[in-house]
Design an enzyme around this catalytic site. Sequence first.
Site, PDB file in Angstrom:
ATOM      1  N   LYS A  21      99.064   3.201 -10.127  1.00  0.00           N
ATOM      2  CA  LYS A  21      98.625   3.064  -8.741  1.00  0.00           C
ATOM      3  C   LYS A  21      99.738   2.397  -7.939  1.00  0.00           C
ATOM      4  O   LYS A  21     100.118   1.261  -8.210  1.00  0.00           O
ATOM      5  CB  LYS A  21      97.347   2.224  -8.688  1.00  0.00           C
ATOM      6  CG  LYS A  21      96.850   2.022  -7.269  1.00  0.00           C
ATOM      7  CD  LYS A  21      95.473   1.389  -7.226  1.00  0.00           C
ATOM      8  CE  LYS A  21      95.034   1.236  -5.782  1.00  0.00           C
ATOM      9  NZ  LYS A  21      93.716   0.622  -5.655  1.00  0.00           N
ATOM     10  N   LYS A  37      98.007   7.821  -8.405  1.00  0.00           N
ATOM     11  CA  LYS A  37      97.503   7.635  -7.046  1.00  0.00           C
ATOM     12  C   LYS A  37      98.585   7.007  -6.192  1.00  0.00           C
ATOM     13  O   LYS A  37      99.119   5.973  -6.610  1.00  0.00           O
ATOM     14  CB  LYS A  37      96.269   6.727  -7.109  1.00  0.00           C
ATOM     15  CG  LYS A  37      95.692   6.359  -5.775  1.00  0.00           C
ATOM     16  CD  LYS A  37      94.448   5.537  -5.959  1.00  0.00           C
ATOM     17  CE  LYS A  37      93.995   5.101  -4.578  1.00  0.00           C
ATOM     18  NZ  LYS A  37      93.572   3.738  -4.555  1.00  0.00           N
TER      19      LYS A  37
HETATM   20  C1  PBG Z   1      91.073  -0.514  -3.533  1.00  0.00           C
HETATM   21  C2  PBG Z   1      91.296   0.932  -3.377  1.00  0.00           C
HETATM   22  C3  PBG Z   1      92.126   1.516  -2.445  1.00  0.00           C
HETATM   23  C4  PBG Z   1      91.981   2.876  -2.587  1.00  0.00           C
HETATM   24  C5  PBG Z   1      91.079   3.093  -3.623  1.00  0.00           C
HETATM   25  N1  PBG Z   1      90.676   1.868  -4.107  1.00  0.00           N
HETATM   26  C6  PBG Z   1      92.978   0.896  -1.411  1.00  0.00           C
HETATM   27  C7  PBG Z   1      94.034  -0.037  -1.818  1.00  0.00           C
HETATM   28  O1  PBG Z   1      94.384  -0.176  -2.996  1.00  0.00           O
HETATM   29  O2  PBG Z   1      94.568  -0.698  -0.933  1.00  0.00           O
HETATM   30  C8  PBG Z   1      92.686   3.900  -1.763  1.00  0.00           C
HETATM   31  C9  PBG Z   1      91.959   5.163  -1.563  1.00  0.00           C
HETATM   32  C10 PBG Z   1      92.442   5.957  -0.410  1.00  0.00           C
HETATM   33  O3  PBG Z   1      93.360   5.567   0.343  1.00  0.00           O
HETATM   34  O4  PBG Z   1      91.880   7.045  -0.242  1.00  0.00           O
HETATM   35  N2  PBG Z   1      91.310  -1.052  -4.763  1.00  0.00           N
HETATM   36 ZN    ZN Z   2      90.977  -3.309  -4.493  1.00  0.00          ZN
END
Ligand code: PBG
Ligand code: ZN
Length: 323
Positions: free
Chosen positions: A196, A248
Site C-alpha cells: 500500500k 494499491k
Molecule cells: C484507510 C484507507 C484509505 C483507502 C482505503 N483504506 C485511505 C488512506 O490510506 O489514506 C483508500 C481508498 C481509496 O482512495 O479509494 N486506511
Molecule cells: Zn487507515
Amino acid sequence: MSQFPLVRPRRLRRSENLRSLFQETEFSLDDLVLPIFVEEEIDDFVPITSMPGVMRIPESKLAGEIERYARAGIKSVMTFGVSHKLDADGSDTWQENGLVSRMARIAKDAVPEMIVMADTCFCEYTSHGHCGVLCDHGVDNDATLRNLGKQAVAAARAGADFISPSAAMDGQVQAIRSALDGAGFIDTSIMAYSTKFASALYGPFREAGGSALKGDRKAYQMNPMNRREAVRESLLDEQEGADAIMVKPAGAYLDIIRDIREASRLPLTAYQVSGEYAMIKFGAQAGAIDEARVVRESLGAIKRAGADLIFTYFAMDIARDGI
Ligand code: PBG
Ligand code: ZN
C-alpha cells in the site's frame, strides 16, 4: 532482414469476431469487489462530490443496498464506516455493537451469500485521522496491532468473511491471524492490503470517509518510488498468513502488480482507488474521454498486469450497464 511482408499481425485484427477470438485478457463481474461507504446516524444518501456517482449510504438503508447489489450480480463488497464516534484510539471499531460490526451483520443478514470484506483500520474512527494509536513519534505500531486484533475479532464475530487490514502496520497480518485463531475464527480469511503506497490518489477517499487527517501517512505507507520494497512487503504478508494480497493503487502501479504476480502464488488483488475513479469520471464529464471505454481499458489493463480481483467503484456501473 525484416519478416515483412510474410508476417502481418493485422491479419488477426480484421473483424470484431477475429479480435474477440484472439483477445488474451478478459474481466467480468466475477473479478470485481465494490467498496462502499456507510454512515451512521443519517437518514439520506450523501453524494460525495469528488467521486461523482458515489454516495455515502445511511446505515438504515444498507440492507436494501446490499440486496440491490446482489440482484445486479455483485459478489462482494468492502465496507468502510463513516463514524460519528471518534476518539483517540478509534475504540468504536472493536465494540460488539460498533459500526464495523453492524455493517458486517447488516450485510450478511440481508444477503448471506454476499462476501463481506471488512476494511480494518482506524482512520475513520480516530479524532486525529491516523491509522492507529499515536505516541510521541507518530503512530505506535505495536499498540495499534493489539487494537487491530480486537477489531478483527469483532468483525469476524459479526460475520465478516474477510478481515482487510489497511493500517499499514508492520506485523498486522500475523497479529490479526493469531487474534482470530485465538478466538476460534479459523475460517475467517485475511485480505491483506500488503503493498500500500502513500499515494496522492487517495484524495477523494478522504472526503468520502470524512477523514480528520492533517499531515500524511508516509511514515507507515510505502514510498511510491520503491519497487523492490513493494515486492518485499507483499511477501512478508504472505509469510504472516495472508490468504490474498493486494497492490494499491492499481493503474499507476502495473509494474508492481506484475512483479508480485511473478513472486507469489497467492491470489493477487489490486485496488483502483478513489483518485483513479475521479480522474476517469471528471475526464468523461469534461468530454475529454469516453467513460465506458476507459473503464474497460483500465480494468482490463489491471487484469493483464496480473491481478485476479479488482476493487473498483465502477463495479455497479459494470453490473448495471455491462460496460
Ligand atoms: C484507510 C484507507 C484509505 C483507502 C482505503 N483504506 C485511505 C488512506 O490510506 O489514506 C483508500 C481508498 C481509496 O482512495 O479509494 N486506511
Ligand atoms: Zn487507515
